[in-house]
Write an enzyme that holds these catalytic residues in place. Structure first.
Site, mmCIF file in Angstrom:
data_model
loop_
_atom_site.group_PDB
_atom_site.id
_atom_site.type_symbol
_atom_site.label_atom_id
_atom_site.label_comp_id
_atom_site.label_asym_id
_atom_site.label_seq_id
_atom_site.Cartn_x
_atom_site.Cartn_y
_atom_site.Cartn_z
ATOM 1 N N VAL A 176 0.927 5.722 1.291
ATOM 2 C CA VAL A 176 0.424 6.656 2.303
ATOM 3 C C VAL A 176 0.309 8.063 1.712
ATOM 4 O O VAL A 176 1.249 8.563 1.100
ATOM 5 C CB VAL A 176 1.359 6.667 3.536
ATOM 6 C CG1 VAL A 176 0.748 7.506 4.657
ATOM 7 C CG2 VAL A 176 1.625 5.250 4.036
ATOM 8 N N GLY B 277 0.820 -1.201 0.000
ATOM 9 C CA GLY B 277 0.000 0.000 0.000
ATOM 10 C C GLY B 277 0.854 1.250 0.000
ATOM 11 O O GLY B 277 2.077 1.164 0.024
ATOM 12 N N ASP C 193 8.749 -4.298 13.754
ATOM 13 C CA ASP C 193 9.450 -3.823 12.562
ATOM 14 C C ASP C 193 10.329 -2.638 12.961
ATOM 15 O O ASP C 193 9.899 -1.483 12.920
ATOM 16 C CB ASP C 193 8.453 -3.420 11.469
ATOM 17 C CG ASP C 193 9.165 -3.129 10.151
ATOM 18 O OD1 ASP C 193 10.419 -3.111 10.144
ATOM 19 O OD2 ASP C 193 8.489 -2.919 9.134
#
Length: 434
Positions: free
Chosen positions: A136, A134, A282
């Protein structure tokens, strides 16, 4: 990305031809080396793995979506690949090219059920970040609040399952997974679970809410974006805009502030692991921003690992045994975690040397910029190599190791120079002395 390149049949053909090509290379390499000596075989194998690694990275990088995400996850689990393959796959963690705005607009409108200009008063066409599943965009809500909108690429979730199977087949054919079938199954199950979680922004929204509430009660200077549920769905996530400076900028600030930020990072991770029993896994520097008042902003809760009480108990005991140099206890718990093949095969003096290297940054006045533990660890690797098969990549320890080592490098980037003993002991008090 052209529409037809993401159609299931096109994706399948691309992956299948990669797999077939890898199989051919592997077989012809074996035939060529039938009469070669050991050194020639090793050189040839290393060259083969380099070629294959680049081919995997190029194919997955072109395809975007779930396949690229699988490649990125594979690079997080790089302990299970030969170094040549791991290095090539690691390229996939870099920024992905953006998708055309028309596709993004259509996805937002389909998910939120209204034309884009009725949902947001402003929506930037150019994304400020693009990743594998995706991208942003900055936007403004009707009430004037500035937000960031994470938009999942159309069709990524459907492609997921077949992509994962194909990548696994390719890796198995070339025989590069350094673990047995049972462990492979567990590792790929873990990869599949984390991929499914990351593809569901509703789960990420829940993580954000839980971590935000948890940290608010402990430390108001850990900043986690707020979710706007009315502007979010399974594939759209709208969050408060939380600004901060990059780790590069923060590394130029004065030492006292850098130490404060480093401490806050380690403390937040420890609190998540030992008290919340789930952690943001992460540790990429781009997922953190820093403010001059000592605040740390944490982004991207797509990757969260939950720790069972059993696993956590093993980790706590391992740390205590490490502090006391108790090798027998360390080995028992590594066996229980499936991280050790057999006991009493790794020399005690090497265990003690590694323990000192691992504990040094948390138990002494340590200069992360000088990074003596890492340099001493590199010397120890040479002495330890012939015993390396004693240790196994365990699904239960991989994400913990990766997150802790990632934050170690974050403290190196911040050039922290501090004694973190009190932070370490507050998180995990040493055993009482009798």
């Amino acid at each position: 990305m052209a529409k037809n390149s993401s159609s299931p049949s096109r994706r399948f053909l691309k992956l299948a031809s990669m797999t077939a090509s890898i199989a051919t290379k592997t077989v012809s390499n074996s035939i060529r080396n039938l009469n070669a000596d050991e050194e020639q075989k090793n050189q040839s194998r290393s060259k083969l793995f380099q070629d294959i690694g680049l081919q995997i990275a190029d194919t997955l990088g072109e395809m975007k979506g779930a396949v690229m995400k699988v490649g990125q996850i594979a690079s997080q689990y790089k302990d299970i690949f030969p170094p040549e393959v791991a290095k090539a796959i690691a390229k996939l963690q870099r920024q992905a090219p953006a998708m055309p705005f028309a596709d993004i607009k259509q996805q937002v409108e389909r998910e939120l059920g209204k034309p884009l200009d009725q949902i947001f008063t402003r929506f930037d066409e150019q994304p400020f970040a693009a990743a594998s599943i995706g991208q942003v965009h900055c936007a403004t809500l009707p009430n004037g609040e500035e937000v960031v909108v994470k938009v999942q690429y159309p069709g990524v979730d459907q492609a997921c399952e077949s992509d994962l199977k194909q990548v696994r087949l390719a890796l198995r054919l070339m025989g590069v997974l350094k673990v047995d079938k049972k462990l492979q199954d567990r590792l790929f199950q873990e990869i599949e679970n984390s991929l499914h979680e990351e593809l569901n922004y509703e789960i990420e929204a829940q993580h954000l809410a839980v971590f935000r509430t948890f940290h608010e009660t402990l430390d108001s200077k850990i900043i986690i974006p707020r979710v706007y549920a009315d502007y979010s769905s399974r594939r759209i996530l709208t969050l408060s805009l939380e600004k901060g400076d990059s780790i590069e900028t923060a590394s130029t600030w004065d030492l006292e502030l850098r130490n404060q930020l480093g401490r806050r990072l380690i403390q937040a991770l420890g609190q998540q692991m030992f008290f919340l029993k789930r952690f943001h896994c992460d540790p990429h520097p781009g997922n953190f921003a820093f403010r001059q008042d000592g605040s740390v902003v944490i982004y991207d809760f797509g990757g969260v690992k939950t720790l069972s009480p059993d696993i956590l108990a093993h980790f706590k005991t391992l740390v205590q045994a490490g502090r006391q140099g108790d090798i027998a206890t360390i080995e028992n718990h590594l066996l229980a975690l499936d991280a050790l093949a057999e006991k009493n095969k790794f020399p005690a003096e090497l265990y003690h040397a590694w323990l000192e290297v691992f504990l040094r940054p948390l138990t002494t006045y340590y200069d992360f910029a000088e990074n003596s533990s890492h340099h001493d660890g590199m010397h120890l690797v040479k002495k330890s190599l012939k015993y390396w098969d004693v240790f196994k990549p365990s699904p239960d320890t991989l994400m913990v190791n990766r997150t802790i080592s990632g934050h170690y490098w974050n403290l190196i980037h911040l050039k922290v120079h501090d004694d973190l003993t009190d932070t370490f002991e507050a998180l995990l008090p040493p055993p009482a002395q009798h």
